[in-house]
Scaffold this active site. Structure first.
Site, PDB file in Angstrom:
ATOM      1  N   ASP A 122       5.532   2.872  -8.605  1.00  0.00           N
ATOM      2  CA  ASP A 122       6.557   2.821  -7.559  1.00  0.00           C
ATOM      3  C   ASP A 122       7.072   1.400  -7.356  1.00  0.00           C
ATOM      4  O   ASP A 122       6.454   0.423  -7.771  1.00  0.00           O
ATOM      5  CB  ASP A 122       6.019   3.377  -6.241  1.00  0.00           C
ATOM      6  N   GLU A 180       1.854   3.617  -4.634  1.00  0.00           N
ATOM      7  CA  GLU A 180       0.775   2.672  -4.296  1.00  0.00           C
ATOM      8  C   GLU A 180       1.180   1.783  -3.126  1.00  0.00           C
ATOM      9  O   GLU A 180       0.367   1.490  -2.248  1.00  0.00           O
ATOM     10  CB  GLU A 180       0.427   1.806  -5.516  1.00  0.00           C
TER      11      GLU A 180
END
Length: 434
Positions: A122, A180
């Site tokens: 991400d 994350e």
């Protein structure tokens, strides 16, 4: 850019095998393609499609849509095992010493082991300021922490392992994890069963790290990264005229005393040998000069390495807020969130990674054992379940103006680290199964 970083360590690329060196242009291409299309947590649809298309083209078995956008690829080695191995010991606690004892005492044997490799994918809600051809094409979103590099390294590892299945005896699961940065994708993936069927015996992962120069590896057993806890507090006072304070309950005064008092938790309640941080990062109250604010809001974070502190800071922070508010006649509303536990590396798997790193980088300069950071990572949830090691791969190169810190709008890294990351992962696989 002026930087205090040392010159990158000497890199002997001959230590990176020829097949991986020849893969370097593709690693760069994949990383830059991912960098141009960054996506926030649990929104990594384009990223997941790109990963899946590569895995499918390479005929690698994989599952998609895990915890919304996560992917798990499974690669089975074809090399016959030369002997039996100790069976998997699932982690019940974050105590790495317990793992070491269990792994030597367990008497049952297994002929097949499973190693997991984890990569987050991400991006962050940051507007990129780099002027490069591969700059983010998504306004307000940027890969400012190296997750695009992590994904490229994991893809390169998957490709190499699929082409060289005859070189290892065992199964490798490559976990492409969403979110994350926030709100955390590791725990949902674990709950979805990514560590089962077959059961994972150990897990490794890396973080490209601009706090270390290119050509170095930060690896240590025990605590590597801190627990992350967040709090939001609203002080409820009584507003009024700035010239008539006795008619009010001044939320600004209350909040100011709370901010100061919170600093005593680490200073006077935590053993100086332990490391911990309490930070108030935001404080908002009032609108003009002569009005005493009715309410004040604050946001903060807590960081620590020692798992024994779980629950302690929440309790102590609320005690302080409640006591100060009571003394002033104010009320409060506190929300407290334990986001991630500390990242605790297993001793045995850390030794495996360290021995591999020493084969890749120049030592002793290349290995950095004291590389702790109060930054947090939800890799910690995986490490609570199975023994493993999370390590830092140096990626800063001031000579190329590639040393901006993580989460900076000009963050970028030396892409030479990509091939090094693949080499370390591959050697860990081979040594783990040998």
């Amino acid at each position: 850019m002026v930087s205090s970083f040392p010159t990158p360590a000497s890199i002997n690329l001959s230590r990176v095998r020829l097949a991986i060196r020849s893969l370097q242009p593709q690693l760069v291409e994949w990383r830059r393609r991912l960098h141009q299309k960054p996506e926030l947590g649990f929104q990594e649809k384009l990223t997941a499609e790109f990963i899946s298309s590569k895995l499918q083209a390479w005929e690698i078995d994989h599952q998609t849509g895990i915890a919304k956008t996560g992917i798990v690829a499974t690669i089975k080695g074809t090399k016959p095992p030369t002997h039996n191995f100790p069976s998997a010991n699932r982690r019940a606690t974050a105590n790495s010493t317990q793992h070491s004892a269990l792994s030597t005492q367990h008497s049952s044997l297994s002929t097949h082991k499973v190693l997991a490799i984890r990569a987050d994918m991400d991006a962050l809600p940051i507007q990129e300021l780099n002027e490069v051809p591969y700059c983010s094409q998504h306004d307000g979103v940027m890969h400012a922490c190296g997750h695009d590099g992590h994904t490229a390294i994991a893809l390169g590892t998957a490709y190499y392992l699929q082409q060289h299945r005859q070189d290892f005896a065992g199964t490798v699961k490559i976990i492409f994890q969403p979110a994350e940065e926030s709100p955390g994708g590791a725990k949902p993936m674990i709950e979805a069963g990514v560590l089962k069927n077959p059961d994972v015996d150990a897990i490794i992962g890396l973080h490209l790290w601009n706090n270390l120069p290119l050509g170095t590896v930060g690896v240590r057993s025990g605590a590597l990264m801190a627990a992350v806890e967040l709090f939001d507090c609203k002080i409820l006072g009584k507003g009024g005229h700035g010239a008539i304070p006795h008619q009010t309950v001044d939320s600004v005064v209350v909040a100011a005393q709370i901010v100061n008092a919170l600093q005593t938790i680490v200073a006077r309640n935590v053993n100086p040998i332990d490391s911990a941080v309490v930070t108030v990062g935001a404080l908002h109250a009032g609108t003009t000069h002569n009005v005493i604010a009715d309410t004040a809001t604050m946001k903060g974070t807590v960081r620590y390495f020692n798992p024994a502190f779980q629950g302690f800071f929440h309790q102590r922070i609320e005690q302080i807020i409640a006591g100060i508010c009571q003394s002033h006649g104010a009320k409060y509303d506190l929300e407290y969130c334990s986001l991630y536990p500390p990242v605790i590396n297993d001793t045995n798997i850390t030794e495996l990674v360290r021995s591999v790193a020493e084969e890749i980088v120049e030592t002793p300069m290349g290995i950095v054992p004291e590389c702790q950071t109060m930054g947090g990572e939800d890799m910690s949830f995986f490490l609570q379940e199975v023994p493993g090691c999370y390590f830092f791969l140096g990626s800063a190169n001031p000579e190329k103006d590639l040393a901006y810190p993580h989460h900076h709008p000009r963050f970028d890294f030396d892409e030479t680290a990509l091939g090094m990351g693949v080499e370390i992962f591959i050697r860990c696989v081979e040594k783990f199964f040998s």
